[in-house]
Design a protein around this motif. Sequence first.
Motif, short mmCIF file in Angstrom:
data_model
loop_
_atom_site.label_atom_id
_atom_site.label_comp_id
_atom_site.label_asym_id
_atom_site.label_seq_id
_atom_site.Cartn_x
_atom_site.Cartn_y
_atom_site.Cartn_z
N GLY A 17 106.23 -65.84 -31.96
CA GLY A 17 107.22 -66.15 -31.17
C GLY A 17 106.79 -67.31 -30.17
N ALA A 18 107.39 -68.36 -29.91
CA ALA A 18 107.21 -69.28 -28.87
C ALA A 18 106.97 -68.92 -27.56
CB ALA A 18 108.20 -70.64 -28.84
N LYS A 19 107.69 -67.91 -27.13
CA LYS A 19 107.71 -67.42 -25.54
C LYS A 19 106.56 -66.67 -25.56
CE LYS A 19 112.91 -67.25 -24.79
NZ LYS A 19 113.96 -66.25 -24.47
N ARG A 20 106.21 -65.87 -26.50
CA ARG A 20 104.83 -65.06 -26.38
C ARG A 20 103.62 -66.03 -26.24
NH1 ARG A 20 104.17 -60.01 -30.06
NH2 ARG A 20 102.57 -59.95 -28.35
N ALA A 21 103.73 -67.05 -27.13
CA ALA A 21 102.67 -68.20 -27.03
C ALA A 21 102.58 -68.68 -25.80
CB ALA A 21 102.77 -68.98 -28.22
N ALA A 22 103.61 -69.10 -25.26
CA ALA A 22 103.79 -69.68 -23.97
C ALA A 22 103.29 -68.87 -22.97
CB ALA A 22 105.26 -70.38 -23.65
N ALA A 23 103.50 -67.73 -22.87
CA ALA A 23 103.12 -66.91 -21.86
C ALA A 23 101.55 -66.56 -21.85
CB ALA A 23 103.98 -65.43 -21.97
N ALA A 24 100.99 -66.53 -23.09
CA ALA A 24 99.53 -66.37 -23.28
C ALA A 24 99.16 -67.81 -22.74
CB ALA A 24 99.20 -66.00 -24.51
N GLN A 25 99.48 -68.66 -23.37
CA GLN A 25 98.94 -70.10 -22.99
C GLN A 25 99.02 -70.26 -21.49
OE1 GLN A 25 100.78 -73.78 -24.98
NE2 GLN A 25 99.38 -75.14 -23.90
N GLU A 31 93.61 -69.20 -15.58
CA GLU A 31 92.19 -68.82 -15.50
C GLU A 31 91.36 -70.05 -15.75
OE1 GLU A 31 90.85 -65.94 -14.74
OE2 GLU A 31 92.79 -65.66 -13.95
N GLY A 32 91.69 -71.14 -15.83
CA GLY A 32 91.15 -72.23 -16.26
C GLY A 32 90.36 -72.77 -17.63
N PHE A 33 91.24 -72.10 -18.63
CA PHE A 33 90.92 -72.20 -20.00
C PHE A 33 91.64 -73.57 -20.59
CE2 PHE A 33 89.81 -67.78 -19.98
CZ PHE A 33 88.58 -67.40 -20.45
N LEU A 34 90.90 -74.32 -21.36
CA LEU A 34 91.75 -75.26 -22.02
C LEU A 34 92.34 -74.68 -23.38
CD1 LEU A 34 89.18 -78.39 -21.73
CD2 LEU A 34 91.11 -78.04 -20.65
N VAL A 35 93.67 -75.09 -23.69
CA VAL A 35 94.10 -74.26 -24.59
C VAL A 35 95.08 -75.34 -25.31
CG1 VAL A 35 95.85 -72.26 -25.10
CG2 VAL A 35 94.54 -72.16 -23.10
N ARG A 36 95.12 -74.88 -26.69
CA ARG A 36 95.84 -75.81 -27.81
C ARG A 36 96.69 -74.65 -28.54
NH1 ARG A 36 92.61 -80.39 -30.99
NH2 ARG A 36 92.06 -81.86 -28.86
N VAL A 51 102.31 -68.89 -33.88
CA VAL A 51 101.39 -69.74 -33.44
C VAL A 51 100.10 -69.30 -33.11
CG1 VAL A 51 101.48 -71.01 -31.11
CG2 VAL A 51 103.76 -70.51 -31.90
N GLU A 52 99.20 -70.27 -33.39
CA GLU A 52 97.77 -70.02 -33.06
C GLU A 52 97.42 -70.43 -31.72
OE1 GLU A 52 95.83 -70.16 -37.62
OE2 GLU A 52 95.77 -71.79 -36.35
N LEU A 53 96.73 -69.61 -31.07
CA LEU A 53 96.12 -70.09 -29.70
C LEU A 53 94.90 -70.36 -29.79
CD1 LEU A 53 97.58 -67.22 -27.27
CD2 LEU A 53 98.25 -69.65 -27.43
N LEU A 54 94.34 -71.79 -29.52
CA LEU A 54 92.90 -72.33 -30.05
C LEU A 54 92.49 -72.64 -28.42
CD1 LEU A 54 94.85 -73.73 -32.04
CD2 LEU A 54 92.80 -74.22 -32.84
N VAL A 55 91.22 -72.25 -28.04
CA VAL A 55 90.31 -72.64 -26.92
C VAL A 55 88.94 -73.22 -27.41
CG1 VAL A 55 91.18 -70.66 -25.52
CG2 VAL A 55 89.05 -70.36 -26.61
N ALA A 63 87.86 -66.14 -23.39
CA ALA A 63 89.21 -65.98 -23.58
C ALA A 63 89.79 -65.03 -24.36
CB ALA A 63 89.47 -67.48 -24.31
N ARG A 64 89.35 -64.43 -25.33
CA ARG A 64 89.85 -63.19 -26.14
C ARG A 64 89.51 -61.96 -25.18
NH1 ARG A 64 86.01 -64.59 -30.58
NH2 ARG A 64 87.34 -66.27 -31.89
N GLU A 65 88.49 -61.75 -24.47
CA GLU A 65 88.51 -60.73 -23.55
C GLU A 65 89.40 -60.77 -22.46
OE1 GLU A 65 84.48 -60.85 -22.20
OE2 GLU A 65 83.68 -60.68 -24.19
N PHE A 66 89.62 -62.10 -21.94
CA PHE A 66 90.80 -62.27 -21.07
C PHE A 66 92.17 -61.58 -21.50
CE2 PHE A 66 94.33 -64.63 -19.38
CZ PHE A 66 94.07 -64.06 -18.10
N LEU A 67 92.54 -62.14 -22.89
CA LEU A 67 93.72 -61.82 -23.36
C LEU A 67 93.88 -60.28 -23.51
CD1 LEU A 67 94.22 -64.40 -26.12
CD2 LEU A 67 95.48 -64.13 -23.83
N SER A 68 92.78 -59.55 -24.15
CA SER A 68 92.52 -58.23 -24.50
C SER A 68 92.83 -57.41 -23.24
CB SER A 68 91.36 -57.78 -25.17
OG SER A 68 91.35 -56.39 -25.20
N GLU A 69 92.26 -57.75 -22.03
CA GLU A 69 92.25 -57.08 -20.73
C GLU A 69 93.58 -57.21 -19.89
OE1 GLU A 69 88.92 -58.85 -18.61
OE2 GLU A 69 87.29 -57.81 -19.60
N ASN A 70 94.25 -58.23 -20.37
CA ASN A 70 95.62 -58.42 -19.79
C ASN A 70 96.83 -58.25 -20.67
OD1 ASN A 70 95.17 -59.82 -16.92
ND2 ASN A 70 93.67 -60.69 -18.23
#
Length: 72
Positions: A17-25, A31-36, A51-55, A63-70
Motif C-alpha cells: 500500500g502506498a500510504k504505508r510506504a509513504a509513512a515509512a518513507q 531521521e536523515g536517511f535518503l530513501v527511494r 512498494v520496496e523501500l530502498l536506502v 534503517a532496518r533497525e529504525f523501522l523495527s524499533e518504530n
Amino acid sequence: MRTEDETLWRVISVVHGAKRAAAAQTALEAEGFLVRTRNVDRTLAAQDGVVELLVLESEAREAREFLSENGL
C-alpha cells in the motif's frame, strides 16, 4: 547487469500500500536517511500495490533497525 547506481541502494522493507510506504518513507527521511521507493507490482492500483523501500547500502542496517524499533 546492475548499474553502479543500483549497487549503492538496498531494499530494507517491502510494504503493501502506498500510504504505508509513504509513512515509512517520511519517518526514515525525518531521521536523515535518503530513501527511494520502487513499485513492485504494476498490475495493482498504486494505492494497493507492493512498494520496496530502498536506502543507501551503507545505512541499510541502521534503517532496518529504525523501522523495527518504530513498528513500521
